[in-house]
Design an enzyme around this catalytic site. Structure first.
Site, PDB file in Angstrom:
ATOM      1  N   SER A  37      39.751  42.876   9.039  1.00  0.00           N
ATOM      2  CA  SER A  37      39.405  42.741   7.628  1.00  0.00           C
ATOM      3  C   SER A  37      39.373  41.311   7.115  1.00  0.00           C
ATOM      4  O   SER A  37      38.678  41.027   6.141  1.00  0.00           O
ATOM      5  CB  SER A  37      40.382  43.557   6.775  1.00  0.00           C
ATOM      6  OG  SER A  37      41.701  43.079   6.922  1.00  0.00           O
TER       7      SER A  37
ATOM      8  N   HIS B 180      37.517  49.531   8.214  1.00  0.00           N
ATOM      9  CA  HIS B 180      36.447  48.699   7.662  1.00  0.00           C
ATOM     10  C   HIS B 180      35.106  48.938   8.355  1.00  0.00           C
ATOM     11  O   HIS B 180      34.188  48.116   8.228  1.00  0.00           O
ATOM     12  CB  HIS B 180      36.846  47.228   7.747  1.00  0.00           C
ATOM     13  CG  HIS B 180      38.008  46.889   6.871  1.00  0.00           C
ATOM     14  ND1 HIS B 180      37.871  46.512   5.558  1.00  0.00           N
ATOM     15  CD2 HIS B 180      39.355  46.926   7.115  1.00  0.00           C
ATOM     16  CE1 HIS B 180      39.069  46.302   5.029  1.00  0.00           C
ATOM     17  NE2 HIS B 180      39.985  46.546   5.954  1.00  0.00           N
TER      18      HIS B 180
ATOM     19  N   LYS C  45      37.467  52.945   1.340  1.00  0.00           N
ATOM     20  CA  LYS C  45      36.595  51.775   1.364  1.00  0.00           C
ATOM     21  C   LYS C  45      35.137  52.231   1.208  1.00  0.00           C
ATOM     22  O   LYS C  45      34.720  52.524   0.115  1.00  0.00           O
ATOM     23  CB  LYS C  45      36.864  50.977   2.633  1.00  0.00           C
ATOM     24  CG  LYS C  45      38.323  50.448   2.636  1.00  0.00           C
ATOM     25  CD  LYS C  45      38.693  49.737   3.883  1.00  0.00           C
ATOM     26  CE  LYS C  45      40.092  49.136   3.774  1.00  0.00           C
ATOM     27  NZ  LYS C  45      41.173  50.119   3.556  1.00  0.00           N
TER      28      LYS C  45
END
Length: 410
Positions: free
Chosen positions: A202, A230, A260
């Protein structure tokens, strides 16, 4: 007797057995490590923000800022289809699960989400957790490995899960399959071995060499566990790096978050039927937590459907290419191989100054500094969303150009 000097240590004094939290906060400030909260009016590609009000109600600023720091990669938190799915879930099922999934908190919405995740991740089953952190801690504890081989830059939830386990933890160099092979060859502890890595890191935007890690694990019949936090939703058919690399049949545990790209809250684990059955029965963070809210399950399920069948992924990658090229053209050193674009500055104070100068121009992209990243590698973590338009991207590039010239990093 209350109110005497003997009680001073209870609320932060110099005697007794309490905690001097005020002193610790002061030390954090003096070390220039203090962080504060900045309330926003919306989770979107642009928002109004308020300075940290402490315990008071926030007062939003008068200027709307472009957000280039969010993990809302596909911009789906404001998508009408996702919001409609949430409203329908709240009306028909309720706003909260009300209990552990093992008691009465298991709903059709949970099962629908898990079926979609399993299909996307090309596994037999999936299981939703209340957070990605809970998924990592619960899964590693339930597997109960004898040895864990962990990438040096793995997420804090993986690090904490390793600390809480009874395993011997061996840290290998970041994305270094050769170092992993050497450390596995040198390990003489018997029992079950687990290789754990993020797929997209990240803070650096780097991608783990999954095929090479799988090859190293295969030599010792070890399992491979990956965190696709991610990456989920952004690659082939809405999957992650595992799907992009065609490794669904070689990665034993696929884990990720719903918070996310999938515009919701929670985490998941995807794998074999036997793995999920073990977690249902032995992952304490699943067994002893109230189930993921039905509204969160509905939001993630709809967002995953959009990611798989809509055009949002291609729009994101177009924005990534445009922004990377623009920032590079104006003179920045842009790292990363994904949607995460670290603009490297190096010096902590220069990174903070650059972030402030960029924000003065209406673009929010905070500085990332030690201890989050090593000394000398401070950077601005710049992340576009699928919902940024071309003008937004150009405004971001211009803000960085002008700010960099003012601060003296260009």
């Amino acid at each position: 007797m209350s109110g005497t000097d003997d009680d001073a240590g209870v609320d932060g004094g110099t005697s007794g057995h309490g905690f001097d939290v005020a002193r610790r906060v002061t030390e954090i400030r003096e070390a220039d490590l203090y962080r504060d909260l900045q309330p926003a009016d919306a989770v979107d590609s642009a928002a109004y923000f308020a300075p940290d009000p402490g315990g008071d109600l926030p007062v939003l600023s008068g200027e709307r800022e472009l957000v280039f720091a969010s993990n809302n990669y596909l911009g789906l938190t404001q998508d009408e289809r996702v919001q409609r799915a949430v409203a329908e879930a709240a009306e028909t099922v309720g706003t909260g699960a009300g209990a552990s999934r093992l008691v009465t908190g298991d709903t059709l919405l949970h099962r629908d989400l898990e079926a979609r995740l399993a299909e996307t991740k090309r596994t037999e089953r999936a299981l939703a957790f209340s957070s990605g952190y809970a998924a990592n801690v619960g899964t590693i504890a339930a597997l109960d490995p004898d040895v864990v081989f962990s990438d040096a830059l793995n997420h804090a939830s993986i690090v904490d899960a390793c600390r809480l386990s009874n395993a011997e933890v061996v840290v290998y160099g970041h994305c270094d399959a050769d170092d992993l092979r050497a450390k596995m060859a040198a390990c003489d502890r018997p029992g079950s071995w687990l290789v754990v890595t993020d797929t997209v890191f990240s803070m650096d935007g780097t991608v783990a060499p999954l095929a090479e890690l799988c090859n190293a694990a295969d030599r010792h019949d070890a399992w491979v566990m990956v965190d696709e936090a991610h990456a989920t939703g952004l690659y082939d058919d809405g999957g992650g790096i595992v799907q992009r690399e065609g490794l669904s049949d070689r990665v034993d545990v696929q884990l990720g978050t719903l918070s996310k790209a999938l515009a919701s809250q929670g985490g998941y684990v995807a794998g074999s039927d036997a793995l999920v059955e073990l977690l249902v029965n032995d992952a304490r963070s699943f067994v002893f937590s109230t189930g993921l809210t039905p509204t969160a399950a509905a939001a993630a399920g709809e967002a995953l459907h959009i990611a798989r069948h809509g055009a949002v992924r291609s729009r994101l990658w177009e924005n990534v290419t445009h922004l990377r090229e623009g920032l590079t053209d104006v003179g920045y050193d842009v790292h990363g191989d994904t949607q995460i674009l670290p603009v490297m500055v190096g010096d902590r104070e220069e990174a903070l100054a650059l972030a402030d100068a960029v924000r003065d121009r209406g673009v929010l992209a905070p500085a990332i500094r030690p201890p989050t990243v090593p000394e000398g590698t401070s950077r601005i973590r710049v992340v576009p969303m699928a919902t940024h338009d071309r003008v937004d991207i150009e405004d971001c590039i211009l803000a960085f150009k002008e700010a960099g010239e003012d601060v003296g990093v260009l």
